[in-house]
Design a protein around this motif. Structure first.
Motif, short mmCIF file in Angstrom:
data_model
loop_
_atom_site.label_atom_id
_atom_site.label_comp_id
_atom_site.label_asym_id
_atom_site.label_seq_id
_atom_site.Cartn_x
_atom_site.Cartn_y
_atom_site.Cartn_z
N ASN A 175 44.32 41.84 23.73
CA ASN A 175 44.69 42.76 24.80
C ASN A 175 43.41 43.14 25.53
OD1 ASN A 175 46.37 44.71 26.26
ND2 ASN A 175 45.26 46.25 25.11
N TYR A 176 43.46 43.16 26.87
CA TYR A 176 42.27 43.45 27.67
C TYR A 176 42.55 44.55 28.69
CZ TYR A 176 40.39 38.99 26.01
OH TYR A 176 39.92 37.94 25.23
N ALA A 177 41.52 45.30 28.98
CA ALA A 177 41.59 46.21 30.11
C ALA A 177 41.60 45.38 31.39
CB ALA A 177 40.39 47.14 30.11
N ASP A 178 42.30 45.86 32.41
CA ASP A 178 42.39 45.11 33.66
C ASP A 178 41.01 44.86 34.27
OD1 ASP A 178 45.49 46.68 34.80
OD2 ASP A 178 45.13 44.98 33.47
N THR A 179 40.10 45.78 34.05
CA THR A 179 38.77 45.68 34.66
C THR A 179 37.92 44.54 34.10
OG1 THR A 179 38.00 47.35 33.09
CG2 THR A 179 38.63 48.13 35.29
N VAL A 180 38.31 44.02 32.94
CA VAL A 180 37.49 42.95 32.33
C VAL A 180 38.24 41.65 32.19
CG1 VAL A 180 36.20 44.71 31.07
CG2 VAL A 180 38.04 43.49 29.91
N LYS A 181 39.52 41.63 32.52
CA LYS A 181 40.31 40.40 32.39
C LYS A 181 39.68 39.28 33.20
CE LYS A 181 44.91 42.23 31.36
NZ LYS A 181 46.27 42.51 31.89
N GLY A 182 39.59 38.11 32.58
CA GLY A 182 39.01 36.96 33.26
C GLY A 182 37.50 36.87 33.15
N ARG A 183 36.87 37.96 32.69
CA ARG A 183 35.40 37.96 32.56
C ARG A 183 34.97 38.09 31.10
NH1 ARG A 183 32.47 42.02 34.62
NH2 ARG A 183 34.14 43.58 34.40
N PHE A 184 35.70 38.85 30.32
CA PHE A 184 35.35 39.10 28.93
C PHE A 184 36.33 38.36 28.02
CE2 PHE A 184 33.26 43.57 29.44
CZ PHE A 184 32.43 43.05 30.44
#
Length: 121
Positions: A58-67
């Motif tokens: 599960n990822y925060a929207d602010t880091v999706k695709g980068r982390f």
């Protein structure tokens, strides 16, 4: 004594990458959900990413695709690969385990001491 110890923080330029590690130590039988949270100066601690023992993430929207969060259950270690870093990613990053099974009652909501990440523009 059970501990979570983070490593891998540092100073990086915008657009760069860092990899954080968090190793659990002690007489541990198993760990449920592990995660990374961060706290920027003057702000509340916020979720970055979590990973369950079965690998569900599960990822925060602010880091999706980068982390990318991953874990090695045998090593009792969770990782956070951070790419395309931005100045707004600057924060202290904390490792968390929501439940750690030990001999006796499980430990709940265990935190590491944090590792600082600074992204320069």
């Amino acid at each position: 004594q059970v501990q979570l110890v983070e490593s891998g923080g540092g100073l990086v330029q915008a657009g760069g990458s860092l990899r954080l590690s968090c190793a659990a130590s002690g007489n541990i039988l198993g760990i449920n959900v592990m995660g990374w949270y961060r706290q920027a100066l003057g702000r509340q601690r916020e979720l970055v990413a979590t990973i369950a023992s079965d690998g569900a993430t599960n990822y925060a929207d602010t880091v999706k695709g980068r982390f990318t969060i991953s874990r090695d259950n045998a090593k009792k270690t969770v990782y956070l690969q951070m790419n395309s870093l931005k100045p707004e990613d600057t924060a202290v990053y904390f490792c968390n385990a929501d439940r750690i099974w030990v001999v006796g009652p499980p430990l709940r909501d265990v935190w590491g001491q944090g590792t600082r990440v600074t992204v320069s523009s």
